[in-house]
Write a protein that holds these residues in place. Structure first.
Motif, PDB file in Angstrom:
ATOM      1  N   ALA A   1      -1.797  15.841  -2.978  1.00 19.20           N
ATOM      2  CA  ALA A   1      -0.348  15.587  -2.131  1.00 19.20           C
ATOM      3  C   ALA A   1      -0.616  15.256  -0.092  1.00 19.20           C
ATOM      4  N   PRO A   2      -1.285  16.452  -0.008  1.00 17.40           N
ATOM      5  CA  PRO A   2      -1.768  16.766   1.309  1.00 17.40           C
ATOM      6  C   PRO A   2      -2.233  15.187   2.168  1.00 17.40           C
ATOM      7  N   THR A   3      -3.343  15.190   0.889  1.00 15.98           N
ATOM      8  CA  THR A   3      -4.345  13.492   1.753  1.00 15.98           C
ATOM      9  C   THR A   3      -3.270  12.543   1.147  1.00 15.98           C
ATOM     10  N   LEU A   4      -2.422  12.422   0.824  1.00 19.45           N
ATOM     11  CA  LEU A   4      -1.857  11.556   0.640  1.00 19.45           C
ATOM     12  C   LEU A   4      -0.488  11.173   1.217  1.00 19.45           C
TER      13      LEU A   4
ATOM     14  N   LEU B   1       0.229  -0.862  -0.013  1.00 22.46           N
ATOM     15  CA  LEU B   1      -0.033  -0.171   0.393  1.00 22.46           C
ATOM     16  C   LEU B   1       0.497   1.412   0.006  1.00 22.46           C
ATOM     17  N   ASP B   2       1.946   1.405   0.637  1.00 23.88           N
ATOM     18  CA  ASP B   2       2.539   2.575   0.610  1.00 23.88           C
ATOM     19  C   ASP B   2       3.901   2.420  -0.885  1.00 23.88           C
ATOM     20  N   THR B   3       3.790   1.204  -1.108  1.00 28.97           N
ATOM     21  CA  THR B   3       3.996   1.468  -2.910  1.00 28.97           C
ATOM     22  C   THR B   3       3.517   2.099  -3.674  1.00 28.97           C
ATOM     23  N   GLN B   4       2.063   1.807  -3.643  1.00 33.02           N
ATOM     24  CA  GLN B   4       0.573   2.012  -4.277  1.00 33.02           C
ATOM     25  C   GLN B   4       0.721   3.402  -4.239  1.00 33.02           C
ATOM     26  N   LEU B   5       0.897   4.289  -3.083  1.00 32.53           N
ATOM     27  CA  LEU B   5       0.361   5.196  -2.666  1.00 32.53           C
ATOM     28  C   LEU B   5       1.947   6.597  -2.935  1.00 32.53           C
ATOM     29  N   ALA B   6       2.912   6.020  -3.264  1.00 30.04           N
ATOM     30  CA  ALA B   6       3.846   6.748  -3.270  1.00 30.04           C
ATOM     31  C   ALA B   6       3.620   6.369  -4.953  1.00 30.04           C
ATOM     32  N   ILE B   7       3.494   5.645  -5.893  1.00 33.92           N
ATOM     33  CA  ILE B   7       3.155   5.933  -7.103  1.00 33.92           C
ATOM     34  C   ILE B   7       2.314   6.596  -7.243  1.00 33.92           C
ATOM     35  N   ALA B   8       1.193   7.034  -6.767  1.00 36.56           N
ATOM     36  CA  ALA B   8       0.149   7.574  -6.620  1.00 36.56           C
ATOM     37  C   ALA B   8       0.193   8.837  -7.017  1.00 36.56           C
TER      38      ALA B   8
ATOM     39  N   LEU C   1      -2.918   9.537   4.475  1.00 32.34           N
ATOM     40  CA  LEU C   1      -3.301   8.281   4.032  1.00 32.34           C
ATOM     41  C   LEU C   1      -1.288   7.405   4.601  1.00 32.34           C
ATOM     42  N   THR C   2      -0.649   7.707   4.337  1.00 32.01           N
ATOM     43  CA  THR C   2       0.940   7.423   4.526  1.00 32.01           C
ATOM     44  C   THR C   2       0.735   7.532   6.018  1.00 32.01           C
ATOM     45  N   THR C   3       0.419   8.568   6.704  1.00 32.52           N
ATOM     46  CA  THR C   3       0.913   8.439   8.092  1.00 32.52           C
ATOM     47  C   THR C   3       0.091   7.407   9.321  1.00 32.52           C
ATOM     48  N   ARG C   4      -1.399   7.068   8.547  1.00 30.39           N
ATOM     49  CA  ARG C   4      -1.726   7.062   8.975  1.00 30.39           C
ATOM     50  C   ARG C   4      -2.105   5.005   8.437  1.00 30.39           C
ATOM     51  N   SER C   5      -1.066   4.237   7.608  1.00 26.81           N
ATOM     52  CA  SER C   5      -0.717   3.148   7.003  1.00 26.81           C
ATOM     53  C   SER C   5       0.593   2.914   8.124  1.00 26.81           C
ATOM     54  N   ALA C   6       1.748   4.343   8.388  1.00 28.07           N
ATOM     55  CA  ALA C   6       2.846   3.373   9.097  1.00 28.07           C
ATOM     56  C   ALA C   6       2.108   3.624  10.645  1.00 28.07           C
TER      57      ALA C   6
END
Length: 150
Positions: A92-95, A77-84, A98-103
């Motif tokens: 970017a702010p939304t990502l 998921l982190d990889t897919q978010l980085a690609i997106a 999401l990245t913070t919540r995933s972490a």
């Protein structure tokens, strides 16, 4: 049993992550990017589902593979978010949210995996002690042999 799952902080955070991803993907999905956004959503849902499946297994040895699969899904998921982010599919702010919540989910999951590893190690260490104290089992220290020679 289902209410106990709902009390698990790891599960709550994974479900919240899945909900956040669904909300973001729904708002940003276009026909030309649908495959990417659908895959991101699917991966977030898989992570939460593996955590729920792992919780329902009775033994730590059975839980471990499912929690590890959830950790793999979070990495994907982190990889897919980085690609997106690089493709400009999601803002970017939304990502960042999401990245913070995933972490956060990954940290909780890492702690739970460590807890399970300690449980498995303790159970493994206790097994030889149980065998040594069982008088019905043959022991080399007692001079018994499993093979009788003529």
């Amino acid at each position: 049993m289902a209410s106990a799952l709902r009390d698990l902080k790891l599960w709550q955070e994974a479900v919240a992550l899945g909900g956040d991803v669904a909300r973001v993907v729904h708002g940003c999905s276009r026909r030309e990017t649908r495959q990417v956004t659908d895959q991101i959503l699917h991966t977030a849902l898989v992570a939460a589902a593996r955590i729920a499946e792992g919780y329902e297994r009775p033994a730590p040895e059975e839980q471990m593979p499912l929690y590890r699969a959830a950790r793999v899904a979070l990495t994907v998921l982190d990889t897919q978010l980085a690609i997106a982010r690089h493709a400009g599919i999601l803002p970017a702010p939304t990502l960042a949210q999401l990245t913070t919540r995933s972490a956060s989910v990954a940290r909780l999951l890492g702690g739970y995996l460590t807890f399970l590893e300690r449980q498995i190690a303790a159970a493994t260490a206790a097994r030889p002690a149980e065998r040594a104290s069982d008088p019905a089992l043959p022991s080399a220290a007692q001079g018994r042999s499993l093979v009788t020679l003529p």
